[in-house]
Design an enzyme around this catalytic site. Sequence first.
Site, mmCIF file in Angstrom:
data_model
loop_
_atom_site.group_PDB
_atom_site.id
_atom_site.type_symbol
_atom_site.label_atom_id
_atom_site.label_comp_id
_atom_site.label_asym_id
_atom_site.label_seq_id
_atom_site.Cartn_x
_atom_site.Cartn_y
_atom_site.Cartn_z
ATOM 1 N N PHE A 8 0.863 -1.194 0.000
ATOM 2 C CA PHE A 8 0.000 0.000 0.000
ATOM 3 C C PHE A 8 0.893 1.235 0.000
ATOM 4 O O PHE A 8 0.810 2.113 0.843
ATOM 5 C CB PHE A 8 -0.941 -0.024 1.218
ATOM 6 C CG PHE A 8 -2.167 0.818 1.026
ATOM 7 C CD1 PHE A 8 -3.105 0.506 0.047
ATOM 8 C CD2 PHE A 8 -2.398 1.933 1.819
ATOM 9 C CE1 PHE A 8 -4.240 1.292 -0.139
ATOM 10 C CE2 PHE A 8 -3.525 2.722 1.646
ATOM 11 C CZ PHE A 8 -4.450 2.397 0.658
ATOM 12 N N LYS A 127 6.761 -5.750 -10.777
ATOM 13 C CA LYS A 127 7.351 -6.274 -12.021
ATOM 14 C C LYS A 127 8.053 -7.612 -11.833
ATOM 15 O O LYS A 127 8.210 -8.378 -12.788
ATOM 16 C CB LYS A 127 8.363 -5.257 -12.576
ATOM 17 C CG LYS A 127 7.685 -4.041 -13.162
ATOM 18 C CD LYS A 127 8.627 -2.865 -13.226
ATOM 19 C CE LYS A 127 8.589 -2.116 -11.926
ATOM 20 N NZ LYS A 127 8.695 -0.697 -11.953
ATOM 21 N N GLU A 151 -0.748 -4.645 -16.705
ATOM 22 C CA GLU A 151 -0.598 -3.382 -17.455
ATOM 23 C C GLU A 151 0.327 -2.412 -16.728
ATOM 24 O O GLU A 151 1.111 -1.691 -17.357
ATOM 25 C CB GLU A 151 -1.981 -2.741 -17.652
ATOM 26 C CG GLU A 151 -1.970 -1.521 -18.531
ATOM 27 C CD GLU A 151 -1.521 -1.825 -19.950
ATOM 28 O OE1 GLU A 151 -2.277 -2.478 -20.674
ATOM 29 O OE2 GLU A 151 -0.400 -1.421 -20.328
ATOM 30 N N GLY A 208 7.284 10.311 -6.415
ATOM 31 C CA GLY A 208 6.776 8.933 -6.415
ATOM 32 C C GLY A 208 7.118 8.154 -7.669
ATOM 33 O O GLY A 208 6.518 7.118 -7.936
ATOM 34 N N GLU A 211 11.710 3.720 -7.639
ATOM 35 C CA GLU A 211 11.453 2.516 -6.860
ATOM 36 C C GLU A 211 11.863 2.761 -5.411
ATOM 37 O O GLU A 211 12.598 3.713 -5.113
ATOM 38 C CB GLU A 211 12.283 1.360 -7.414
ATOM 39 C CG GLU A 211 11.931 0.962 -8.832
ATOM 40 C CD GLU A 211 10.483 0.521 -8.988
ATOM 41 O OE1 GLU A 211 10.077 -0.432 -8.331
ATOM 42 O OE2 GLU A 211 9.751 1.156 -9.770
ATOM 43 N N LYS A 226 11.393 -4.426 -17.466
ATOM 44 C CA LYS A 226 10.331 -4.181 -18.451
ATOM 45 C C LYS A 226 10.677 -4.813 -19.797
ATOM 46 O O LYS A 226 9.796 -5.298 -20.512
ATOM 47 C CB LYS A 226 10.099 -2.674 -18.575
ATOM 48 C CG LYS A 226 9.493 -2.101 -17.296
ATOM 49 C CD LYS A 226 9.642 -0.602 -17.168
ATOM 50 C CE LYS A 226 9.045 -0.111 -15.859
ATOM 51 N NZ LYS A 226 9.417 1.245 -15.497
#
Length: 349
Positions: A8, A127, A151, A208, A211, A226
């Site tokens: 969160f 990821k 996504e 933000g 990472e 990615k």
Amino acid sequence: MKLLLIGFGVVGQGLAQILRDKAAELKSKHNFTAEIIGVATASKGALYRSSGLDISALLQAAEGGSFVDFPDQPGLRRDMTVREMIMIGEADVLVEASPTNLETAQPALDFCYQALEAGMHLALANKGPVALDYAGLRAKARAKGLLMRYEATVMAGTPTMRLAQDALAGCEIRSARGILNGTTNYILTQMEKGLSYDDALAQAQAQGYAEADPSGDVEGWDAAGKVLILANALFGGKLAMADLAVSGITAISAADIADANAAGQRYKLIARATPDGGEVKANRLPLDDPLASVGGATNAITLETDLLGDITLIGAGAGKLETGYAILSDLLAIQRRLTAKRNPPANPS
Ligand code: HSE
């Protein structure tokens, strides 16, 4: 739709905010309602309530850094482990938005398998599991008749995977090349404006984009994750990190950037995936290259196709609402699938 959120932080809070603020619109336009019934985090604690958690109270508690201040409500539990939240079997979708680990993908990977075993669909912003075990998760999801959506893992809510997998279905995609890390693109853009590397990185963290451990961004590993996701999801590959050539932007100085500018060029961290491999590398692009004009945290990807030539998509690559929206788009896709299953088209006579 009942959701279990793992993590969160920026992304989970972005999703929660969207679910709260767009509840009426989502209900009226898409007949979509979602309740967060469980949230588990490493730093703030855990909360579970079968009939749903109050989103405003969740966001307020998260702002204070701990769920200790989340108000008591009938049926609220604060002592459940993630495994228990999954095994109780009340959630429809596991939303994995905990910090990415590109070395082992754990503990998220285990949670994903447990959730699939328990009959839950997956929506991933993390990821790690998709980059390191795409084929395994895909096989398990298929065997269980469940969806795995991700996504958010590439270009936040900018519809990269939906473009490649849904809109371009029937086209062969031959390669994908782009700016896939918002933090480094932001840093390079700010350094060009005269900011120091450290200040630019601090700004990217404050916004933000970065990472939890920003070394993964600046050393190219986030973009490499990615590349793996694109290579394995679009080209059916089984590439691992060791198959990629990866470097980042840490060796690029203000003088290098000024040098490139004087020569009519601009540094960009370019990620590339093909059916045979991939790489992440800072390149000096001529200013008339479409990717050269993509600044700030914005990302871009060019898909090279057989029938349409090059398609370039430019949009947000990171951020709270931008990534929260990616998960919403996955949840809507899962709902469409569930609705289609419940209401199959009538057989033509
Ligand atoms: N740290 C990532 C970036 C977040 O800067 O692009 C989105 O994956």
